[in-house]
Design a protein around this motif. Structure first.
Motif, PDB file in Angstrom:
ATOM      1  N   LEU B  27       3.992  13.664  -5.220  1.00  0.00           N
ATOM      2  CA  LEU B  27       2.633  13.447  -4.714  1.00  0.00           C
ATOM      3  C   LEU B  27       1.613  14.165  -5.589  1.00  0.00           C
ATOM      4  CD1 LEU B  27       3.091  13.808  -0.873  1.00  0.00           C
ATOM      5  CD2 LEU B  27       2.118  11.854  -2.041  1.00  0.00           C
ATOM      6  N   LEU B  28       1.968  15.401  -5.939  1.00  0.00           N
ATOM      7  CA  LEU B  28       1.081  16.217  -6.755  1.00  0.00           C
ATOM      8  C   LEU B  28       0.774  15.504  -8.064  1.00  0.00           C
ATOM      9  CD1 LEU B  28      -0.334  18.896  -7.342  1.00  0.00           C
ATOM     10  CD2 LEU B  28       1.817  19.727  -8.244  1.00  0.00           C
ATOM     11  N   PHE B  29       1.816  15.015  -8.726  1.00  0.00           N
ATOM     12  CA  PHE B  29       1.607  14.344 -10.014  1.00  0.00           C
ATOM     13  C   PHE B  29       0.764  13.095  -9.842  1.00  0.00           C
ATOM     14  CE2 PHE B  29       5.652  16.494 -11.512  1.00  0.00           C
ATOM     15  CZ  PHE B  29       4.935  17.489 -12.151  1.00  0.00           C
ATOM     16  N   PHE B  30       1.021  12.396  -8.739  1.00  0.00           N
ATOM     17  CA  PHE B  30       0.221  11.192  -8.493  1.00  0.00           C
ATOM     18  C   PHE B  30      -1.259  11.549  -8.456  1.00  0.00           C
ATOM     19  CE2 PHE B  30      -2.082   8.714  -5.261  1.00  0.00           C
ATOM     20  CZ  PHE B  30      -2.112   7.504  -5.923  1.00  0.00           C
ATOM     21  N   PHE B  31      -1.588  12.581  -7.675  1.00  0.00           N
ATOM     22  CA  PHE B  31      -2.997  12.925  -7.539  1.00  0.00           C
ATOM     23  C   PHE B  31      -3.575  13.498  -8.823  1.00  0.00           C
ATOM     24  CE2 PHE B  31      -2.299  12.363  -3.043  1.00  0.00           C
ATOM     25  CZ  PHE B  31      -3.488  11.748  -2.702  1.00  0.00           C
ATOM     26  N   MET B  32      -2.712  14.231  -9.569  1.00  0.00           N
ATOM     27  CA  MET B  32      -3.200  14.772 -10.838  1.00  0.00           C
ATOM     28  C   MET B  32      -3.576  13.655 -11.794  1.00  0.00           C
ATOM     29  SD  MET B  32      -0.784  18.033 -11.536  1.00  0.00           S
ATOM     30  CE  MET B  32      -1.335  18.348 -13.171  1.00  0.00           C
ATOM     31  N   VAL B  33      -2.770  12.594 -11.783  1.00  0.00           N
ATOM     32  CA  VAL B  33      -3.037  11.471 -12.687  1.00  0.00           C
ATOM     33  C   VAL B  33      -4.266  10.708 -12.235  1.00  0.00           C
ATOM     34  CG1 VAL B  33      -2.142   9.257 -13.492  1.00  0.00           C
ATOM     35  CG2 VAL B  33      -0.664  11.270 -13.448  1.00  0.00           C
ATOM     36  N   VAL B  34      -4.364  10.525 -10.922  1.00  0.00           N
ATOM     37  CA  VAL B  34      -5.458   9.705 -10.393  1.00  0.00           C
ATOM     38  C   VAL B  34      -6.803  10.421 -10.501  1.00  0.00           C
ATOM     39  CG1 VAL B  34      -6.408   8.861  -8.219  1.00  0.00           C
ATOM     40  CG2 VAL B  34      -4.101   8.255  -8.885  1.00  0.00           C
ATOM     41  N   THR B  35      -6.771  11.735 -10.382  1.00  0.00           N
ATOM     42  CA  THR B  35      -8.014  12.503 -10.370  1.00  0.00           C
ATOM     43  C   THR B  35      -8.820  12.293 -11.647  1.00  0.00           C
ATOM     44  OG1 THR B  35      -7.012  14.197  -9.023  1.00  0.00           O
ATOM     45  CG2 THR B  35      -9.001  14.810 -10.201  1.00  0.00           C
ATOM     46  N   VAL B  36     -10.084  12.008 -11.459  1.00  0.00           N
ATOM     47  CA  VAL B  36     -10.986  11.982 -12.600  1.00  0.00           C
ATOM     48  C   VAL B  36     -11.939  13.147 -12.421  1.00  0.00           C
ATOM     49  CG1 VAL B  36     -12.560  10.570 -13.934  1.00  0.00           C
ATOM     50  CG2 VAL B  36     -10.905   9.498 -12.426  1.00  0.00           C
ATOM     51  N   LEU B  37     -11.775  14.159 -13.223  1.00  0.00           N
ATOM     52  CA  LEU B  37     -12.712  15.261 -13.138  1.00  0.00           C
ATOM     53  C   LEU B  37     -13.980  14.820 -13.836  1.00  0.00           C
ATOM     54  CD1 LEU B  37     -10.280  18.174 -13.911  1.00  0.00           C
ATOM     55  CD2 LEU B  37     -11.283  17.618 -11.731  1.00  0.00           C
ATOM     56  N   ARG B  38     -15.052  14.786 -13.075  1.00  0.00           N
ATOM     57  CA  ARG B  38     -16.284  14.278 -13.654  1.00  0.00           C
ATOM     58  C   ARG B  38     -16.744  15.185 -14.786  1.00  0.00           C
ATOM     59  NH1 ARG B  38     -20.231  12.459  -9.336  1.00  0.00           N
ATOM     60  NH2 ARG B  38     -20.314  14.663  -8.930  1.00  0.00           N
ATOM     61  N   ASP B  39     -16.970  14.563 -15.940  1.00  0.00           N
ATOM     62  CA  ASP B  39     -17.250  15.393 -17.113  1.00  0.00           C
ATOM     63  C   ASP B  39     -18.707  15.850 -17.163  1.00  0.00           C
ATOM     64  OD1 ASP B  39     -17.293  12.590 -19.441  1.00  0.00           O
ATOM     65  OD2 ASP B  39     -17.919  12.807 -17.385  1.00  0.00           O
ATOM     66  N   ALA B  40     -19.586  15.057 -16.601  1.00  0.00           N
ATOM     67  CA  ALA B  40     -20.992  15.431 -16.644  1.00  0.00           C
ATOM     68  C   ALA B  40     -21.429  15.902 -15.272  1.00  0.00           C
ATOM     69  CB  ALA B  40     -21.843  14.245 -17.083  1.00  0.00           C
ATOM     70  N   SER B  41     -22.004  17.090 -15.235  1.00  0.00           N
ATOM     71  CA  SER B  41     -22.561  17.525 -13.958  1.00  0.00           C
ATOM     72  C   SER B  41     -23.964  16.949 -13.853  1.00  0.00           C
ATOM     73  CB  SER B  41     -22.585  19.045 -13.890  1.00  0.00           C
ATOM     74  OG  SER B  41     -23.401  19.558 -14.903  1.00  0.00           O
ATOM     75  N   LEU B  42     -24.264  16.431 -12.697  1.00  0.00           N
ATOM     76  CA  LEU B  42     -25.520  15.719 -12.535  1.00  0.00           C
ATOM     77  C   LEU B  42     -26.682  16.688 -12.402  1.00  0.00           C
ATOM     78  CD1 LEU B  42     -24.728  12.718 -10.197  1.00  0.00           C
ATOM     79  CD2 LEU B  42     -25.426  12.674 -12.559  1.00  0.00           C
ATOM     80  N   LYS B  43     -27.699  16.459 -13.206  1.00  0.00           N
ATOM     81  CA  LYS B  43     -28.911  17.260 -13.092  1.00  0.00           C
ATOM     82  C   LYS B  43     -30.011  16.482 -12.401  1.00  0.00           C
ATOM     83  CE  LYS B  43     -28.140  20.312 -16.982  1.00  0.00           C
ATOM     84  NZ  LYS B  43     -28.546  20.661 -18.348  1.00  0.00           N
ATOM     85  N   VAL B  44     -29.718  15.222 -12.127  1.00  0.00           N
ATOM     86  CA  VAL B  44     -30.695  14.413 -11.388  1.00  0.00           C
ATOM     87  C   VAL B  44     -30.015  13.892 -10.124  1.00  0.00           C
ATOM     88  CG1 VAL B  44     -32.029  13.712 -13.402  1.00  0.00           C
ATOM     89  CG2 VAL B  44     -30.077  12.357 -12.707  1.00  0.00           C
ATOM     90  N   THR B  45     -30.798  13.663  -9.100  1.00  0.00           N
ATOM     91  CA  THR B  45     -30.219  13.104  -7.875  1.00  0.00           C
ATOM     92  C   THR B  45     -30.132  11.593  -8.021  1.00  0.00           C
ATOM     93  OG1 THR B  45     -32.440  13.192  -6.987  1.00  0.00           O
ATOM     94  CG2 THR B  45     -30.917  14.874  -6.230  1.00  0.00           C
ATOM     95  N   VAL B  46     -28.942  11.089  -7.764  1.00  0.00           N
ATOM     96  CA  VAL B  46     -28.742   9.645  -7.871  1.00  0.00           C
ATOM     97  C   VAL B  46     -28.115   9.135  -6.583  1.00  0.00           C
ATOM     98  CG1 VAL B  46     -27.490   7.822  -9.031  1.00  0.00           C
ATOM     99  CG2 VAL B  46     -28.517   9.627 -10.375  1.00  0.00           C
TER     100      VAL B  46
END
Lengths: 183, 155
Positions: B27-46
């Motif tokens: 399960l852990l590996f599944f979630f690790m693969v699926v996870t997309v760590l967002r590379d850009a932190s948002l400085k604007v509200t969208v």
């Protein structure tokens, strides 16, 4: 005494009982941080840019469905105010012209939807209008596909899709926005 | 009948938990693969608008993101309260778009460069002025495939 304890330790195996706990901890961390982002949106193909002013093309008034959106997010459709909710049905009728009316499009191939907004128009309204235009075309293409091939447009083969698009081409022209409203 | 009686005599064995870590790891590996760590932190509200005619963007590597919105509270002091464009993780102007697109294009396989899509993540309250400017910049830069990011609308 010391010797003996070393021996004891050697014979001991690493206790794997807590492995599950550690894995659980990691699992929960990833569960919490995971955002299975599904990026969806309205796909659009922009026209290429040219520095020369665009050629003035003459179309018959009956073939052009003009939508103007002002800075107050009001719609002016073919000279009359209209609500966004009524837009889709109106566009569908305009394109297909089932009653062969004089003021609607000559044929679905000739029909052009023209969209013009103001720089002060809210983005939400713009997307709503664009969405309705796209929805009208999608529905018409689906209806055609059902009538000809008995399935929805997205399940057709490439050649079949071409055939449908030849009958109902999506002609949406976006004019440069006006700048009357406050941004 | 006798079969049942035999069983009763046996003490039921405890379920072996030896494979539990393996299952959890899976399960852990599944979630690790699926996870997309967002590379850009948002400085604007969208907050993207809602729509019905949606297309799903398939390949993440072929998509670049342009954010437009009002700067968040922390950034309002230096970026103002007017809607701004964010490329990558910093504020930008429309002049920075060609370079941004070129940088992304560099990282994409040559054969797939025609499939690059620009995802415009625009706040619903923004006026069309800045969006039009960005669209013009995209057209000038030769990026014609654009996706107006939106949420599905119910009903």
């Amino acid at each position: 005494m010391a010797k003996k304890s070393v021996k004891d330790r050697m014979s001991n195996e690493i206790n794997a009982g807590s492995m599950a706990d550690i894995a659980f901890l990691l699992l929960i961390f990833f569960l919490v941080t995971t955002t299975i982002v599904e990026d969806k949106g309205v796909l659009v193909r922009l026209p290429p840019w040219s520095d020369e002013p665009p050629e003035v093309l003459k179309f018959k008034t009956r073939n052009v469905y003009s939508i103007l959106v002002n800075a107050n997010n009001d719609l002016l459709v073919r000279g009359e105010p209209k609500k966004v909710e009524d837009l889709k049905e109106s566009i569908k009728e305009f394109i297909m012209n089932p009653q062969r009316r004089e003021d609607l499009a000559e044929s679905s191939v000739d029909a052009i939807v023209s969209l013009k907004n103001d720089r002060g128009t809210k983005y939400e309204t713009y997307i709503e209008v664009y969405n309705e235009v796209k929805a009208a075309y999608n529905e018409l293409q689906n209806e055609q596909s059902q009538a000809r091939f008995g399935k929805n447009f997205e399940f057709l083969t490439r050649e079949q899709k071409k055939e449908i698009v030849a009958v109902i081409p999506m002609k949406l022209s976006e004019a440069e926005p006006t700048a009357f409203g406050e941004e | 009948m006798s079969k049942f009686q035999k069983k009763r005599g046996k003490s039921n064995p405890a379920i072996s938990t030896a494979s539990l870590p393996d299952i959890i790891f899976m399960l852990l590996f599944f979630f690790m693969v699926v996870t997309v760590l967002r590379d850009a932190s948002l400085k604007v509200t969208v907050r993207t608008p809602q729509a019905t005619e949606l297309t799903k963007l398939e390949k993440k590597s072929l998509v670049n993101y342009l954010y437009i919105g009002v700067p968040t509270k922390e950034h309002q002091a230096d970026a103002g309260t007017k809607p701004r464009l964010q490329l990558g993780d910093k504020f930008a102007t429309t002049d920075d778009i060609p370079l941004f697109l070129a940088n992304h294009r560099e990282n994409v396989d040559e054969r797939q460069r025609g499939l690059i899509t620009s995802s415009l993540r625009v706040d619903r309250e923004v006026t069309m002025g800045i969006v039009s400017d960005v669209k013009t910049a995209l057209r000038k830069a030769g990026q014609f495939k654009v996706n107006y990011s939106a949420k599905p609308r119910q009903g």
